[in-house]
Design an enzyme around this catalytic site. Structure first.
Site, PDB file in Angstrom:
ATOM      1  CB  CYS A  80      -1.010  -0.055   1.129  1.00  0.00           C
ATOM      2  SG  CYS A  80      -2.441   0.967   0.791  1.00  0.00           S
ATOM      3  CG  HIS A 180      -3.556  -3.129   3.801  1.00  0.00           C
ATOM      4  ND1 HIS A 180      -2.615  -2.492   4.568  1.00  0.00           N
ATOM      5  CD2 HIS A 180      -4.160  -2.172   3.060  1.00  0.00           C
ATOM      6  CE1 HIS A 180      -2.652  -1.196   4.329  1.00  0.00           C
ATOM      7  NE2 HIS A 180      -3.582  -0.970   3.411  1.00  0.00           N
ATOM      8  CD  GLU A 182      -0.888  -5.100   6.200  1.00  0.00           C
ATOM      9  OE1 GLU A 182      -0.677  -5.724   5.144  1.00  0.00           O
ATOM     10  OE2 GLU A 182      -1.282  -3.919   6.221  1.00  0.00           O
TER      11      GLU A 182
HETATM   12  N1  GLN Z   1      -3.349   6.453   0.787  1.00  0.00           N
HETATM   13  C1  GLN Z   1      -2.128   6.143   1.477  1.00  0.00           C
HETATM   14  C2  GLN Z   1      -0.930   6.744   0.751  1.00  0.00           C
HETATM   15  O1  GLN Z   1      -1.002   6.939  -0.430  1.00  0.00           O
HETATM   16  C3  GLN Z   1      -1.912   4.646   1.560  1.00  0.00           C
HETATM   17  C4  GLN Z   1      -2.980   3.999   2.403  1.00  0.00           C
HETATM   18  C5  GLN Z   1      -2.563   2.723   3.035  1.00  0.00           C
HETATM   19  O2  GLN Z   1      -1.367   2.422   3.153  1.00  0.00           O
HETATM   20  N2  GLN Z   1      -3.529   1.990   3.493  1.00  0.00           N
HETATM   21  O3  GLN Z   1       0.058   7.013   1.378  1.00  0.00           O
END
Ligand code: GLN
Length: 199
Positions: A80, A180, A182
């Site tokens: 992410c 995610h 995790e």
């Molecule tokens: N929107 C966040 C970003 O771009 C990432 C969100 C997340 O890690 N769940 O930094």
């Protein structure tokens, strides 16, 4: 024993550390400074806020140390926000150019917050080429909109109004994962990361 470090500056690093510690043959270690990197075989960069993680990394001199670690061939997985930090090019869906600090280790372009806000979070079953299928949880996730050079998109997600975009990309020892693992607690990606560690 393979030692997998988790960058523990901001975001959900505890969930990664917990899940890694449940995998046979893996020791999980929080990474907070450049000297912690000397003790690990592979690194995970967690989800969170990529701008915050990027600035904290820079402040602690971890950015150049992580770039060195990856260039030496040690495996690295960004999930992410972590995937955002690995990209060479980043734009935000709403604000466009973010100017945020990046590691620029992968030949990919990502769009931050591509699927919308928190309430547009979703879950889907994805198939990852060479890795298997798994439940993927997207939370204010980025999308991989382009891959070039040695980077290859190995999983796609189809989303109403957006279409088919990259969810996972691999470039040699680096993996960008936009969801995610995790949270869904599927260990396949971690096992893949560990399999890349040079014996
Ligand atoms: N929107 C966040 C970003 O771009 C990432 C969100 C997340 O890690 N769940 O930094």
């Amino acid at each position: 024993m393979v030692v997998v470090g988790v960058l523990s500056l901001q975001g959900d690093f505890l969930e990664h550390l917990q899940l890694l510690s449940e995998i046979d043959g893996v020791k999980a270690l929080p990474v907070r400074s450049a000297k912690d990197l000397a003790r690990i075989d592979a690194l995970v960069i967690p989800g969170g806020e990529s701008t915050t993680i990027g600035f904290l990394m820079r402040l602690r001199g971890l950015d150049s140390a992580i770039i060195d670690l990856a260039r030496e061939g040690r495996p690295i997985m960004g999930t992410c926000a972590g995937a955002v930090l690995l990209a060479k090019r980043v734009a935000d869906r709403v604000v466009g150019d973010t100017g945020q600090p990046l590691l620029e280790l992968m030949d990919i372009a990502v769009k931050r917050n591509a699927f919308g806000r928190q309430r547009e979070s979703f879950e889907v079953e994805l198939s990852l080429e060479g890795i298997g299928s798994m439940k993927a949880i997207f939370i204010r996730a980025p999308a991989i909109v382009e891959a070039w050079g040695d980077a290859k998109i190995v999983a796609y997600v189809d989303y109403p109004g957006i279409g088919r975009v990259g969810a996972v990309a691999i470039q040699k020892n680096a993996l960008a994962v936009t969801f995610h693992p995790e949270i869904s607690r599927d260990t396949k990606l971690y096992e893949y990361l560990v399999s890349l560690v040079k014996k």
